[in-house]
Design an enzyme around this catalytic site. Sequence first.
Site, PDB file in Angstrom:
ATOM      1  N   HIS A  13       0.833  -1.210   0.000  1.00  0.00           N
ATOM      2  CA  HIS A  13       0.000   0.000   0.000  1.00  0.00           C
ATOM      3  C   HIS A  13       0.857   1.245   0.000  1.00  0.00           C
ATOM      4  O   HIS A  13       0.558   2.232  -0.656  1.00  0.00           O
ATOM      5  CB  HIS A  13      -0.872   0.032   1.262  1.00  0.00           C
ATOM      6  CG  HIS A  13      -2.028  -0.893   1.214  1.00  0.00           C
ATOM      7  ND1 HIS A  13      -2.901  -0.911   0.155  1.00  0.00           N
ATOM      8  CD2 HIS A  13      -2.454  -1.822   2.074  1.00  0.00           C
ATOM      9  CE1 HIS A  13      -3.814  -1.816   0.385  1.00  0.00           C
ATOM     10  NE2 HIS A  13      -3.565  -2.388   1.542  1.00  0.00           N
ATOM     11  N   ASN A  22       9.001  -6.360 -14.678  1.00  0.00           N
ATOM     12  CA  ASN A  22       8.800  -6.916 -13.332  1.00  0.00           C
ATOM     13  C   ASN A  22       8.979  -8.438 -13.382  1.00  0.00           C
ATOM     14  O   ASN A  22       9.699  -9.030 -12.575  1.00  0.00           O
ATOM     15  CB  ASN A  22       7.394  -6.616 -12.804  1.00  0.00           C
ATOM     16  CG  ASN A  22       7.039  -5.146 -12.915  1.00  0.00           C
ATOM     17  OD1 ASN A  22       7.922  -4.300 -12.947  1.00  0.00           O
ATOM     18  ND2 ASN A  22       5.759  -4.839 -12.984  1.00  0.00           N
ATOM     19  N   ASP A  23       8.303  -9.060 -14.341  1.00  0.00           N
ATOM     20  CA  ASP A  23       8.427 -10.515 -14.450  1.00  0.00           C
ATOM     21  C   ASP A  23       9.727 -10.911 -15.132  1.00  0.00           C
ATOM     22  O   ASP A  23      10.334 -11.926 -14.771  1.00  0.00           O
ATOM     23  CB  ASP A  23       7.226 -11.101 -15.199  1.00  0.00           C
ATOM     24  CG  ASP A  23       6.057 -11.326 -14.262  1.00  0.00           C
ATOM     25  OD1 ASP A  23       6.291 -11.893 -13.178  1.00  0.00           O
ATOM     26  OD2 ASP A  23       4.933 -10.916 -14.583  1.00  0.00           O
ATOM     27  N   ARG A  83       9.398 -11.969  -7.266  1.00  0.00           N
ATOM     28  CA  ARG A  83       9.244 -10.512  -7.292  1.00  0.00           C
ATOM     29  C   ARG A  83       8.612  -9.948  -6.030  1.00  0.00           C
ATOM     30  O   ARG A  83       8.637  -8.733  -5.804  1.00  0.00           O
ATOM     31  CB  ARG A  83       8.445 -10.082  -8.534  1.00  0.00           C
ATOM     32  CG  ARG A  83       7.040 -10.599  -8.577  1.00  0.00           C
ATOM     33  CD  ARG A  83       6.406 -10.337  -9.915  1.00  0.00           C
ATOM     34  NE  ARG A  83       5.617  -9.110  -9.929  1.00  0.00           N
ATOM     35  CZ  ARG A  83       4.890  -8.709 -10.980  1.00  0.00           C
ATOM     36  NH1 ARG A  83       4.896  -9.402 -12.092  1.00  0.00           N
ATOM     37  NH2 ARG A  83       4.189  -7.618 -10.919  1.00  0.00           N
ATOM     38  N   CYS A 130       6.709  -1.844 -20.336  1.00  0.00           N
ATOM     39  CA  CYS A 130       5.542  -1.482 -19.523  1.00  0.00           C
ATOM     40  C   CYS A 130       5.688  -1.931 -18.077  1.00  0.00           C
ATOM     41  O   CYS A 130       4.758  -1.807 -17.301  1.00  0.00           O
ATOM     42  CB  CYS A 130       4.262  -2.050 -20.130  1.00  0.00           C
ATOM     43  SG  CYS A 130       4.216  -3.843 -20.126  1.00  0.00           S
TER      44      CYS A 130
END
Length: 549
Positions: free
Chosen positions: A185, A433-434, A444, A481
Amino acid sequence: MPEAVHGLGVSPGRAAGPAYRMAGPPVLPPAGPVADPARESALAAQALRDVAEHLERHAARASNPQAREILEAQSLIAADPALLESAEEGIAAGLGAAHALDAACARHREALLAAGGYFADRAGDLDDIRNRAVAAVLGLPMPGVPDPGHPYILIADDLAPADTAGLDPATVLALVTEKGGPTSHTAILARTLGLPAVVACRDAAGIDDGTLLGVDGNTGYVEVGIAEDVAAAIRLEAAARRERRAAGHGPGRTADGHPVALLLNIGSAHDLRAPEDAEGVGLFRTEFLFLDRRDAPSFEEQVAAYTAVLRALPGRRVVIRTLDAGSDKPLPFLRLPGEANPALGVRGLRTSRVRPEILDTQLDALAEAARGSDAETWVMAPMVSTVAEAAAFARRARERGLRHVGAMVEVPAAALHARRLLEVVDFLSIGTNDLGQYAFAADRQHGELADLLDPWQPGLLQLIAMCAEAGREASKPVGVCGEAAADPLLATVLAGLGVRSLSMAAPAVPDVRDALARRSLAECEAGARRALAAEGPAEARAAAGDAAG
Ligand code: PEP
Ligand code: MG
């Protein structure tokens, strides 16, 4: 106390100011005999009511829609009769109200953790409700952000939505938390508010209130006990950044006019707050439509959701990703069997092996929505590993009249075969990210492995360079992205590698636009060459900064 402590930079920008720590959770008194269980039940019920009302009031005041949604959801959890029932069971078994609430929240928290993925990310909500409810029973002030009466840097163990939602960016200059990760968060809301933030900074525990700090949300460094003149220089830089952010408009360009499209990452039409300013959408994560569902959304529901986004962006590019489920995004309605290694299992495009009809309906709905709008509809599949998978996906999409079909590069094998992938699809979009997770064999979500997941890792940059080179040869667009695109300095390196579009959450756009506008393409290319040749992520970052002057 060391001179600098280090965590994971999750929201860009620098800030300087005195540190103030958020009050810790209330400590339970030793358990004692309970004289009047009915009174304890009434106390527990009143505490949960107070907490639910408090969160609801906070939600009503929150100016940020994402924060409002989180607070409303938390308020509903606090008001859930199952939570009170669980506390009453504890009271019936001999516990006082505070201990019974503590145990009830712990039980619900465990259930969320066991569900894994996004549900496990919500486990922190129960901690927050527990702290507030126990404080209410014990008559202690509700835990929350400090109010020293002047701007400060907030230090916390971790931040719950209720805390971050009430933050005033004019008073809180930056966030530093001991726990949390890139998807916590704290990270999400800091990016939304445009506040610099560093998470997973374990040594922040030793920082005393009032210590002057310099926080760098790009590198993750927190300088402790800086001199007033250093703080003044950082404040000046932060003010200049705010001015540049407010002044910058228009499409992404290097200083010498080379275009680099700046696109948005969205989960629904709600995320398009100022569509008229956007060059387009580079990643529409459609799985948000599928979350919390017992059954897949219908064709009609999907057409409506996709149309809402496409109609907001007439004449512009909208890249829609087909369902990316599995692993950290478990979708119960898929009813996939349990797996020993979900991240290496049936996820992304692979779910269409077991439930092909879900992809077919989604592609039908996308084609229907594309026909009803003037946007340039691009469609891509997540987690493509082989040329055969990409070709099969492209065939299915083109059969339905979809004209721009692409593959995400998130698996190293796809990057190695980028050239061959571009023989069967029209574009590539690199999900860093991946791609980082799979290239470095590092989960991750694993806070302890943040160094391996650093998007400045030269090994990751090398894979991106291979894709960009393949795009140049084929004269087909290759974009990024993943979160790497939102780091302003790294964005210049990606442009230098030959990436033609960068897609990110909307608040990241002004800094990235500004960083590109201050370097020529040749400077970006020089930075990229130095970063690729660097030994590690810190050296790559430093080398790119030097190259850019
Ligand atoms: C990525 O992996 O970089 C990506 C953009 O996809 P997601 O974060 O949704 O998995
Ligand atoms: Mg991904």
